[in-house]
Scaffold this motif. Structure first.
Motif, PDB file in Angstrom:
ATOM      1  N   LEU C 428     -49.589  36.782  47.976  1.00  0.00           N
ATOM      2  CA  LEU C 428     -48.944  36.064  46.873  1.00  0.00           C
ATOM      3  C   LEU C 428     -49.117  36.837  45.569  1.00  0.00           C
ATOM      4  O   LEU C 428     -48.187  36.977  44.782  1.00  0.00           O
ATOM      5  N   LEU C 431     -46.975  39.879  45.409  1.00  0.00           N
ATOM      6  CA  LEU C 431     -45.586  39.504  45.172  1.00  0.00           C
ATOM      7  C   LEU C 431     -45.384  39.122  43.707  1.00  0.00           C
ATOM      8  O   LEU C 431     -44.407  39.501  43.072  1.00  0.00           O
ATOM      9  N   TYR C 432     -46.368  38.376  43.208  1.00  0.00           N
ATOM     10  CA  TYR C 432     -46.284  37.923  41.818  1.00  0.00           C
ATOM     11  C   TYR C 432     -46.252  39.122  40.875  1.00  0.00           C
ATOM     12  O   TYR C 432     -45.450  39.177  39.954  1.00  0.00           O
ATOM     13  N   ASN C 435     -42.895  40.902  41.228  1.00  0.00           N
ATOM     14  CA  ASN C 435     -41.773  40.103  40.715  1.00  0.00           C
ATOM     15  C   ASN C 435     -41.877  39.844  39.227  1.00  0.00           C
ATOM     16  O   ASN C 435     -40.947  40.126  38.476  1.00  0.00           O
ATOM     17  N   GLU C 464     -47.256  29.798  44.229  1.00  0.00           N
ATOM     18  CA  GLU C 464     -46.259  29.527  45.267  1.00  0.00           C
ATOM     19  C   GLU C 464     -44.995  28.961  44.642  1.00  0.00           C
ATOM     20  O   GLU C 464     -43.882  29.366  44.968  1.00  0.00           O
ATOM     21  N   ARG C 466     -43.961  29.203  41.569  1.00  0.00           N
ATOM     22  CA  ARG C 466     -43.267  30.198  40.761  1.00  0.00           C
ATOM     23  C   ARG C 466     -42.493  31.191  41.618  1.00  0.00           C
ATOM     24  O   ARG C 466     -41.482  31.732  41.192  1.00  0.00           O
ATOM     25  N   LEU C 467     -43.036  31.452  42.804  1.00  0.00           N
ATOM     26  CA  LEU C 467     -42.391  32.442  43.665  1.00  0.00           C
ATOM     27  C   LEU C 467     -41.400  31.786  44.613  1.00  0.00           C
ATOM     28  O   LEU C 467     -40.970  32.393  45.594  1.00  0.00           O
ATOM     29  N   ALA C 470     -41.942  31.853  48.532  1.00  0.00           N
ATOM     30  CA  ALA C 470     -41.498  33.028  49.276  1.00  0.00           C
ATOM     31  C   ALA C 470     -42.324  33.190  50.545  1.00  0.00           C
ATOM     32  O   ALA C 470     -43.477  32.745  50.612  1.00  0.00           O
ATOM     33  N   ASP C 473     -44.283  39.195  51.641  1.00  0.00           N
ATOM     34  CA  ASP C 473     -44.862  39.924  50.521  1.00  0.00           C
ATOM     35  C   ASP C 473     -44.005  41.160  50.242  1.00  0.00           C
ATOM     36  O   ASP C 473     -43.077  41.462  51.001  1.00  0.00           O
TER      37      ASP C 473
END
Lengths: 280, 327, 505
Positions: C428, C431-432, C435, C464, C466-467, C470, C473
């Motif tokens: 996460l 990814l954050y 992104n 989670e 905010r993403l 998703a 990753d």
């Protein structure tokens, strides 16, 4: 001394001029804060210059201006924390000394040492100290008020936490709770949004609205122009002098902001742009 | 009470010290006083700039255990042992202060207070337990024995008699101080004024800090014999403070520091002759008097000047910035 | 819990008040009888110790009581110095009293050359000198560009040298040499007389009473002077009262501790207390106790030798207490911190092992449940021995079970969940970062390695959200989400016939 302020037997304030008979003076419930011809100087450099101001009751007032405009100094002058070079200040028609129990104060967060050995409850209880006599201790009622204030800022679970172990936003909430515990009618807040998280900012704004709805008057030093328009009913544009003071929609104009900030702020153009867009 | 403050006799106070019989010892004492005050004052300027005046106080106290332990271990009073002991003490003090300050929430001021009192206490205990072995006594620790400087054997080098050993040592240290400041002027200035800028210029601020503390210990320990552990703080701060009231430019301040050192040392001797008191203390009193004079009469910012300005320039408050127009 | 806090603090207040009363009562009768100072020379250490602990000698009694009283007063008032960051003001104040002491002696000599030491005159003279010193510090700060530390250093040095000058002049006088003035430099508890103890008891009593009565005022001005003034407290007056009390504390400590080291008795016990508690009133009590202990230890140790100064021993006693608090304090102590750091490091290591096990399982697409030590060691780039150690560690925390032959590890449900959550945190966060922060994919791993161990549930949920929940990753691997895991691979939800992760011993 030519004029002396005292209290008569019935509790109303009176003024005695030239040792004449005491005369009752007007206590103005409608004007929480009145400033006339206020000048403050540090080391002969004026910080505030000829301030005239009359704040109506039940308003949420933002004090806005560039760095060094004297925003904090204005608050400090009202609270008697700096000496005045000229002019006078009245709180509800009375000098600050007489009506200070009606005033609540939220200083800047950096003004204290957060390693100080006190917990959250201790700090909030300090808000009650002004209502206590010289050697009196906080009573159960004071503790209840402090607890309620903590509840309002959602910090009650942290009551026994040492203040160093709080986040910046939580520390600011503690200061706010302390001001609430003062149970005042007029609040001064010095940059309450500085360095706080978004959640705290929202909570503070909600709280301010609540206080206003209960007829309290709030003066808040603020440095973020874009939010200033949404948060406050009235704005005081300050740059050593009062550039403008009035309802937000009237004061928040390109020309007045330009006059306040001069040409030196880039953020200004953004705001001006936004203002224009809204106008069209 | 009459025998407490001796009669002021111009002949006795001002002329006698410089006549044939006393001339030599007076000159040595004056020279020692000057060297001590000048060296301390020059280093002290940087302490003042870095707002570390009281770190200087701390180090001047804590060289005592350093010297005492060095003498005990080496069983001699050699200069080498003394300098090594002082250096070690200086570093230990600096480290203790840093450790307490950074590892706990105790603030720097308390950390300084704890560090130097502890070390000084150890020093005093060592001195009082082994007074005979370390050849130091409590009076010497407190205010030195500058009057004894001209006594004893003189140092000679290559057949030339130079002077009393402590004066020779102090002279070397003072010269070295001047030299070091001249060589590292830029580094010292930048790291004192703006550590961030210093770092970007590739100057190691921590290294400069420790080097300054080490050199401070060296200066303090060579001054120790003359003025003891406590009056050193006066020599460190007073010249620089006085000079900075008169000028704001560092080179000028440095020059004034040396001038202040010379004046306070000579005037101090006369005060001590008159009052028959400790010479080192008298020098400090004269140094303070000079500070007082600068405080009152300083042409730029003196009390008198301020008062006059206030009297002449009413009203005091004037807007200095162009006001935005009220609308 | 609320009531508990209330009763606790009121009980504390009760104890405070009683302690003050008892102290006052104790002080009075003990200092009523006056005796001559005992002869303290040529006695061996054991005899001295016995003499000390039997308290037969009035001199010992005075020395001990005096040292305890001064310890209490200095600890109490020093606490305010420490929390207000004014420790070095205490140092300057204590050096600045010397000329006052010398002047008081001079006055005593003029009045009665045989007994020049008058405690009250010393109290008055020293207090005036000390306060004058603080006034000068304030003046220099206000009217020049010099900073506080320089002003303090100058005032300290100037006053001290005036004192030394007077001192050497007094010692020149015929009656001055025996005056005992030199005892004021490094302190001599044995020189404490009945009159001194009386004065010390009074000053201690005054200090305690003032602090009890005005605790609220002292607290609020120390914490937030601006707020205190806005609430109408006379902060300048309170500040001056504090300086006055401090000057008193310094003066009563002079005789036993000496001018040079008296600031240590103000700072060190208070700083030790500061490390141990988070409440001001507890800090005051602790500092008073520490001061008392340091005072009595110093008095005792200096008593053992011949003509040993008392001050340095008291200071060392106080420093020992501080050292103890510094090392072994439950929260701020170095040992406790080291321990916490160590256990955190071990937790991170455990979690990394769990993560590696997950990675191994993931690599074979979750076929087969056991992970051999060999696989784990390869993955972790460790020796088999180290992998085994970690496996045993995991077993100890019930995150995994080790097969009987000691070769294969099976995760328990707890271990499985923990491993998933670590991997989830890691992915996460990666990814954050890619992104939201626009950091290149190959740069996010190291940061995630650190952050994965500290993300709380709340933050993970926000991440989670905010993403947009998703599932993959930035490297394209699946992010184990809680619900997925529960449904699919989680042992609790798996069909009963599956064996592996979930088997508990």
């Amino acid at each position: 001394m030519i004029a002396k302020l005292e209290t008569d037997g019935q509790g109303g304030p009176t003024v005695r001029l030239f040792n004449g008979p005491p005369r009752p003076i007007e206590v103005s419930e409608e004007v929480p804060l009145e400033i006339h011809d206020l000048t403050v100087a540090y080391h002969k450099k004026p910080v505030l210059w000829g301030i005239d101001l009359s704040v109506p009751k039940g308003k949420l007032v933002g004090i806005v201006g560039p760095n060094g405009a004297g925003k904090s100094t204005l608050i400090k002058a009202v609270m008697g924390l700096v000496s005045l070079s000229s002019g006078w200040i009245k709180i509800f028609g009375l000098p600050y000394k007489t009506s200070r129990t009606r005033v609540g104060y939220v200083p800047q967060r950096e003004s204290v040492d957060w390693d100080f050995p006190v917990n959250v409850m201790d700090v909030v209880l300090m808000g009650r100290y002004g209502h206590l006599g010289l050697i009196q201790r906080p009573t159960r009622a004071d503790r209840d008020i402090a607890r309620e204030s903590l509840e309002k800022v959602k910090m009650l679970p942290f009551a026994n936490r040492q203040i160093a172990n709080l986040s910046g936003g939580q520390q600011q909430r503690v200061f706010l709770a302390r001001a609430l515990a003062q149970e005042s009618d007029l609040y001064f807040m010095d940059e309450p949004f500085a360095g706080v998280d978004a959640a705290t900012e929202t909570a503070i704004v909600t709280l301010m609205q609540e206080l206003k709805d209960r007829g309290k008057t709030l003066l808040v030093v603020h440095h973020d122009l874009p939010t200033a328009r949404n948060y406050f009913d009235m704005l005081l544009l300050l740059n050593m002098r009062v550039v403008a003071f009035g309802p937000t929609e009237q004061v928040f104009t390109h020309d007045l902001l330009q006059a306040t900030y001069g040409g030196r702020l880039t953020i200004l153009s953004e705001v001006a742009h936004e203002v224009k867009q809204r106008a069209t | 009470m009459n025998d407490f403050i001796p009669h002021f006799d111009f002949q006795r106070v001002f002329l006698a010290p410089w006549t044939a019989n006393n001339l030599e010892s007076t000159a040595w004492i004056a020279l020692m006083g000057f060297l001590v005050t000048a060296a301390c004052g020059l280093v002290g300027n940087y302490l003042i700039l870095r707002r570390m005046a009281l770190v200087g106080d701390a180090i001047s106290h804590s060289v005592l255990p350093g010297i005492a332990i060095a003498f005990l271990l080496s069983r001699s009073r050699s200069a080498t042992a003394m300098f090594v002991g002082a250096l070690a003490a200086g570093i230990v003090t600096t480290v203790i202060i840093e450790v307490i300050h950074h590892k706990t929430r105790v603030k720097q001021d308390s950390a300084i207070g704890i560090a130097f009192t502890t070390l000084f206490a150890i020093g005093v205990i060592l001195v009082s337990l082994f007074a005979a072995k370390v050849d130091l006594d409590q009076e010497c620790v407190l205010y030195g024995e500058i009057a004894f400087v001209p006594l004893g054997e003189f140092t000679s080098f290559a057949g030339i008699v130079l002077g009393p050993p402590s004066v020779v040592r102090m002279a070397i240290v003072t010269l070295a101080t001047v030299l070091l400041i001249a060589v590292f002027y830029k580094e010292l200035l930048v790291s004192s004024f703006d550590p961030g800028l210093a770092a970007s210029l590739g100057i190691n601020a921590v290294l400069v800090h420790y080097a300054l503390m080490c050199w401070l210990s060296v200066v303090v320990v060579s001054a120790f014999e003359a003025v003891g552990a406590i009056l050193v703080i006066a020599m460190l701060i007073l010249p620089g403070a006085t000079a900075s009231l008169i000028s704001q430019r560092l080179p000028v301040i440095m020059g004034l520091t040396v001038l202040h050192a010379a004046l306070s040392s000579v005037l101090g001797i006369h005060l001590a002759t008159w009052l028959e008191c400790s010479t080192a203390a008298a020098m400090v009193i004269m140094a303070s008097t000079l500070f007082g004079a600068a405080w009152i009469f300083s042409p730029t910012d003196g009390l008198l000047r301020r008062w006059l300005r206030k009297r002449l320039a009413e009203p005091a408050v004037e807007p200095t910035v162009q006001m935005p127009q009220n609308s | 819990m609320k009531t508990d806090v209330r009763t606790k603090s009121s009980a504390l207040r009760f104890v405070c008040r009683w302690a003050a009363l008892v102290l006052l009562l104790l002080g009075a009768p003990l200092c009523a009888r006056a005796d001559k100072i005992g002869d303290v020379s040529d006695i061996n250490i054991l005899d001295q110790a016995i003499r000390f602990f039997t308290f037969q000698d009035p001199a010992v009694r005075y020395a001990l009581i005096g040292s305890m009283l001064l310890g209490i007063t200095c600890g109490l008032l020093g606490s305010f110095l420490v929390v207000r960051k004014m420790a070095l003001v205490g140092d300057a104040l204590s050096h600045a009293v010397l000329p006052g002491v010398a002047a008081a002696f001079l006055w005593g000599i003029a009045r009665d050359p045989a007994a020049p030491k008058d405690p009250l005159a010393i109290l008055v003279g020293a207090t005036i000198a000390g306060l004058l010193g603080t006034v000068f510090v304030g003046l220099i700060k206000q009217t020049t560009r010099l900073k506080e530390d320089t002003a303090l250093g100058m005032v300290l040095a100037t006053f001290f040298s005036v004192g030394v000058c007077l001192l050497t002049m007094i010692q020149r006088l015929p009656s001055g040499n025996k005056s005992g003035l030199d005892k004021f430099l490094f302190g001599q508890a044995a020189a404490i007389s009945a009159a001194d103890v009386q004065l010390m008891a009074i000053v201690t009593g005054v200090a305690i009473v003032v602090l009890l009565l005005f605790y609220k005022e002292f607290l609020v001005t120390s914490f937030d002077a601006g707020f205190a003034r806005s609430a109408g407290f006379p902060t300048v007056l309170i500040q001056n009262a504090l300086m006055m009390l401090l000057a008193f504390a310094v003066v009563i400590a002079l005789q036993a501790v000496g001018v040079v080291l008296v600031s240590a008795m103000l700072i060190t016990p208070a700083a030790a207390a500061y490390l141990l508690t988070d409440r001001m009133h507890l800090m005051l009590i602790l500092a008073a106790v520490f001061g008392l202990v340091a005072g009595s230890v110093g008095a005792f140790l200096s008593f053992l030798g011949n003509h040993l100064p008392t001050g340095p021993f008291m200071v060392l006693g106080a420093s020992a207490v501080f050292g103890g608090a510094f090392l072994f304090g439950p929260r701020h102590g170095v040992v406790a911190r080291w321990w916490r750091q160590r256990s955190r490091a071990r937790r991170v290591r455990r979690e990394n092992t769990l993560k590696s096990i997950y990675h191994v399982l993931e690599q074979r697409e979750f076929q087969g449940e056991g992970v051999s030590l060999n696989e784990l060691a390869q993955r972790r780039r460790e020796t088999i021995e180290e992998a085994k150690q970690q496996a045993i560690e995991l077993q100890r925390y019930q995150f995994a079970t080790l097969q009987e032959d000691g070769d294969t590890i099976f995760l328990t449900p707890e271990g499985w969940e923990r491993a998933c959550s670590i991997v989830r945190n890691h992915r996460l966060w990666e990814l954050y970062l890619t992104n939201a922060a626009n950091i290149a994919v190959d740069h996010v791993h190291d940061d995630a390695e650190k952050i994965e161990h500290v993300l709380g549930d709340e933050v993970v949920r926000q991440l989670e959200k905010r993403l947009d929940y998703a599932t993959k990753d930035p490297h394209g691997r699946l992010i184990p989400s809680v619900s997925d895991l529960r449904k699919g691979q989680s042992p609790a939800e798996r069909p009963a016939e599956a064996v592996g992760y979930g088997r508990r011993l």
